[in-house]
Design a protein around this motif. Structure first.
Motif, PDB file in Angstrom:
ATOM      1  N   LEU A   1      -1.066  11.152   8.035  1.00 15.32           N
ATOM      2  CA  LEU A   1      -0.753   9.905   7.358  1.00 15.32           C
ATOM      3  C   LEU A   1      -1.953   9.566   6.486  1.00 15.32           C
ATOM      4  CD1 LEU A   1       1.309   7.590   7.123  1.00 15.32           C
ATOM      5  CD2 LEU A   1       0.097   6.447   8.990  1.00 15.32           C
ATOM      6  N   ASN A   2      -1.754   9.538   5.173  1.00 19.65           N
ATOM      7  CA  ASN A   2      -2.839   9.319   4.212  1.00 19.65           C
ATOM      8  C   ASN A   2      -4.008  10.276   4.446  1.00 19.65           C
ATOM      9  OD1 ASN A   2      -1.471   7.342   2.844  1.00 19.65           O
ATOM     10  ND2 ASN A   2      -2.364   5.677   4.021  1.00 19.65           N
ATOM     11  N   GLY A   3      -3.682  11.521   4.743  1.00 15.67           N
ATOM     12  CA  GLY A   3      -4.705  12.545   4.907  1.00 15.67           C
ATOM     13  C   GLY A   3      -5.323  12.641   6.290  1.00 15.67           C
ATOM     14  N   ASN A   4      -4.945  11.762   7.203  1.00 10.57           N
ATOM     15  CA  ASN A   4      -5.494  11.761   8.564  1.00 10.57           C
ATOM     16  C   ASN A   4      -4.443  12.249   9.546  1.00 10.57           C
ATOM     17  OD1 ASN A   4      -8.062  10.435   7.906  1.00 10.57           O
ATOM     18  ND2 ASN A   4      -6.753   8.686   7.429  1.00 10.57           N
TER      19      ASN A   4
ATOM     20  N   ASN B   1      -5.462  20.401   0.502  1.00  7.59           N
ATOM     21  CA  ASN B   1      -5.310  19.288  -0.446  1.00  7.59           C
ATOM     22  C   ASN B   1      -3.945  18.623  -0.365  1.00  7.59           C
ATOM     23  OD1 ASN B   1      -7.900  19.638  -1.410  1.00  7.59           O
ATOM     24  ND2 ASN B   1      -7.248  20.964  -3.103  1.00  7.59           N
ATOM     25  N   TRP B   2      -2.937  19.344   0.073  1.00  4.68           N
ATOM     26  CA  TRP B   2      -1.570  18.834   0.096  1.00  4.68           C
ATOM     27  C   TRP B   2      -1.391  17.638   1.035  1.00  4.68           C
ATOM     28  CZ3 TRP B   2       1.741  18.655   4.289  1.00  4.68           C
ATOM     29  CH2 TRP B   2       1.278  19.275   5.446  1.00  4.68           C
ATOM     30  N   ILE B   3      -2.311  17.439   1.986  1.00  2.00           N
ATOM     31  CA  ILE B   3      -2.154  16.325   2.927  1.00  2.00           C
ATOM     32  C   ILE B   3      -2.623  15.002   2.336  1.00  2.00           C
ATOM     33  CG2 ILE B   3      -2.348  17.841   4.931  1.00  2.00           C
ATOM     34  CD1 ILE B   3      -5.166  16.685   5.400  1.00  2.00           C
TER      35      ILE B   3
ATOM     36  N   LYS C   1       0.843  -1.181   0.000  1.00  2.00           N
ATOM     37  CA  LYS C   1       0.000   0.000   0.000  1.00  2.00           C
ATOM     38  C   LYS C   1       0.878   1.231   0.000  1.00  2.00           C
ATOM     39  CE  LYS C   1      -3.633   2.414   2.402  1.00  2.00           C
ATOM     40  NZ  LYS C   1      -4.462   2.523   3.568  1.00  2.00           N
ATOM     41  N   ARG C   2       0.664   2.104  -0.969  1.00  2.00           N
ATOM     42  CA  ARG C   2       1.412   3.362  -1.033  1.00  2.00           C
ATOM     43  C   ARG C   2       0.847   4.298   0.031  1.00  2.00           C
ATOM     44  NH1 ARG C   2       5.472   6.294  -2.704  1.00  2.00           N
ATOM     45  NH2 ARG C   2       5.035   8.342  -3.526  1.00  2.00           N
ATOM     46  N   THR C   3       1.726   4.892   0.795  1.00  2.00           N
ATOM     47  CA  THR C   3       1.340   5.745   1.909  1.00  2.00           C
ATOM     48  C   THR C   3       2.041   7.081   1.766  1.00  2.00           C
ATOM     49  OG1 THR C   3       1.131   3.785   3.283  1.00  2.00           O
ATOM     50  CG2 THR C   3       1.300   5.886   4.421  1.00  2.00           C
ATOM     51  N   ILE C   4       1.345   8.134   2.112  1.00  2.00           N
ATOM     52  CA  ILE C   4       1.930   9.470   2.083  1.00  2.00           C
ATOM     53  C   ILE C   4       1.914  10.021   3.499  1.00  2.00           C
ATOM     54  CG2 ILE C   4       1.699  11.846   1.246  1.00  2.00           C
ATOM     55  CD1 ILE C   4       2.392   9.994  -1.000  1.00  2.00           C
ATOM     56  N   ILE C   5       3.053  10.471   3.946  1.00  2.00           N
ATOM     57  CA  ILE C   5       3.100  11.175   5.221  1.00  2.00           C
ATOM     58  C   ILE C   5       3.345  12.637   4.906  1.00  2.00           C
ATOM     59  CG2 ILE C   5       5.558  10.746   5.601  1.00  2.00           C
ATOM     60  CD1 ILE C   5       4.785  10.514   8.610  1.00  2.00           C
ATOM     61  N   SER C   6       2.545  13.481   5.478  1.00  2.00           N
ATOM     62  CA  SER C   6       2.638  14.914   5.255  1.00  2.00           C
ATOM     63  C   SER C   6       2.822  15.594   6.598  1.00  2.00           C
ATOM     64  CB  SER C   6       1.352  15.432   4.607  1.00  2.00           C
ATOM     65  OG  SER C   6       1.047  14.697   3.444  1.00  2.00           O
ATOM     66  N   ALA C   7       3.658  16.587   6.615  1.00  2.00           N
ATOM     67  CA  ALA C   7       3.918  17.288   7.863  1.00  2.00           C
ATOM     68  C   ALA C   7       3.825  18.786   7.637  1.00  2.00           C
ATOM     69  CB  ALA C   7       5.302  16.916   8.385  1.00  2.00           C
ATOM     70  N   LEU C   8       3.192  19.437   8.565  1.00  2.00           N
ATOM     71  CA  LEU C   8       3.025  20.881   8.520  1.00  2.00           C
ATOM     72  C   LEU C   8       3.892  21.487   9.597  1.00  2.00           C
ATOM     73  CD1 LEU C   8       1.289  23.399   7.629  1.00  2.00           C
ATOM     74  CD2 LEU C   8      -0.258  22.752   9.462  1.00  2.00           C
ATOM     75  N   ALA C   9       4.533  22.573   9.291  1.00  2.00           N
ATOM     76  CA  ALA C   9       5.438  23.284  10.178  1.00  2.00           C
ATOM     77  C   ALA C   9       6.842  22.727   9.989  1.00  2.00           C
ATOM     78  CB  ALA C   9       4.994  23.216  11.630  1.00  2.00           C
ATOM     79  N   TRP C  10       7.767  23.180  10.778  1.00  2.00           N
ATOM     80  CA  TRP C  10       9.153  22.798  10.564  1.00  2.00           C
ATOM     81  C   TRP C  10       9.440  21.467  11.231  1.00  2.00           C
ATOM     82  CZ3 TRP C  10      13.570  21.885  13.439  1.00  2.00           C
ATOM     83  CH2 TRP C  10      14.741  21.889  12.727  1.00  2.00           C
ATOM     84  N   ILE C  11       9.795  20.510  10.428  1.00  2.00           N
ATOM     85  CA  ILE C  11      10.169  19.199  10.950  1.00  2.00           C
ATOM     86  C   ILE C  11      11.556  18.877  10.419  1.00  2.00           C
ATOM     87  CG2 ILE C  11       9.698  16.746  10.918  1.00  2.00           C
ATOM     88  CD1 ILE C  11       6.830  17.328  10.897  1.00  2.00           C
ATOM     89  N   ALA C  12      12.461  18.710  11.316  1.00  2.00           N
ATOM     90  CA  ALA C  12      13.834  18.456  10.916  1.00  2.00           C
ATOM     91  C   ALA C  12      14.064  17.000  10.553  1.00  2.00           C
ATOM     92  CB  ALA C  12      14.778  18.855  12.044  1.00  2.00           C
TER      93      ALA C  12
END
Length: 160
Positions: A121-124, A48-50, A2-13
């Protein structure tokens, strides 16, 4: 798979995702030093970016640790043209494929952030640290400046 997208908002090093928690059985899904897509121009990316269908092909890419200001970053992101008036938000995305995600009992995620972060993670939403409750946007500040300056790892467990 399963392809998964992790998206992060703000500064994550730095972010690392491992599953399951038991070290002997751990599968590293996103290793330290992984290459991330990022948007650091101070723009409003909306929500939408998440999602996993968002096209981030125009975003820059670079290996973690991502950030600015300490000299230990593998990828230096822009804070804008004025060091006295830095962009509030930088967006980060990383896609990965999880082998048989039904076999995961729990996922351990570790994040470095300065000053706040929200991870999807996957928009959640799966993690929020030092950010106000409720909806946020690209101009939402962290609750407070953090004394760790992004040096500490913040860990959470995610139920897949």
């Amino acid at each position: 798979m399963k392809r998964t997208i992790i998206s992060a908002l703000a500064w994550i090093a730095l972010i690392s995702i491992t599953a399951p928690v038991q070290a002997a059985d751990a599968v590293v899904l996103v290793p330290y030093g992984a290459t991330w897509k990022y948007m650091d121009n101070g723009s409003n990316q909306g929500t939408n970016w998440i999602g996993d269908t968002f096209i981030d092909s125009t975003w820059a890419a670079g290996p973690a640790q991502l950030g600015f200001g300490e000299g230990d970053e593998a990828t230096v992101v822009s804070y804008g043209p004025d060091s006295g008036n830095k962009h509030v938000t930088t967006y980060f995305r990383h896609g990965f494929t999880a082998p048989d995600p039904t076999g995961f009992v729990v996922v351990r995620m570790r994040v470095r952030r300065d000053d706040g972060a929200i991870v999807y993670l996957n928009g959640n939403e799966v993690f929020r640290d030092n950010m106000p409750a409720g909806p946020v946007n690209f101009e939402t500040f962290a609750l407070q400046a953090c004394s760790d300056d992004g040096d500490d790892l913040h860990e959470t467990l995610i139920n897949p």
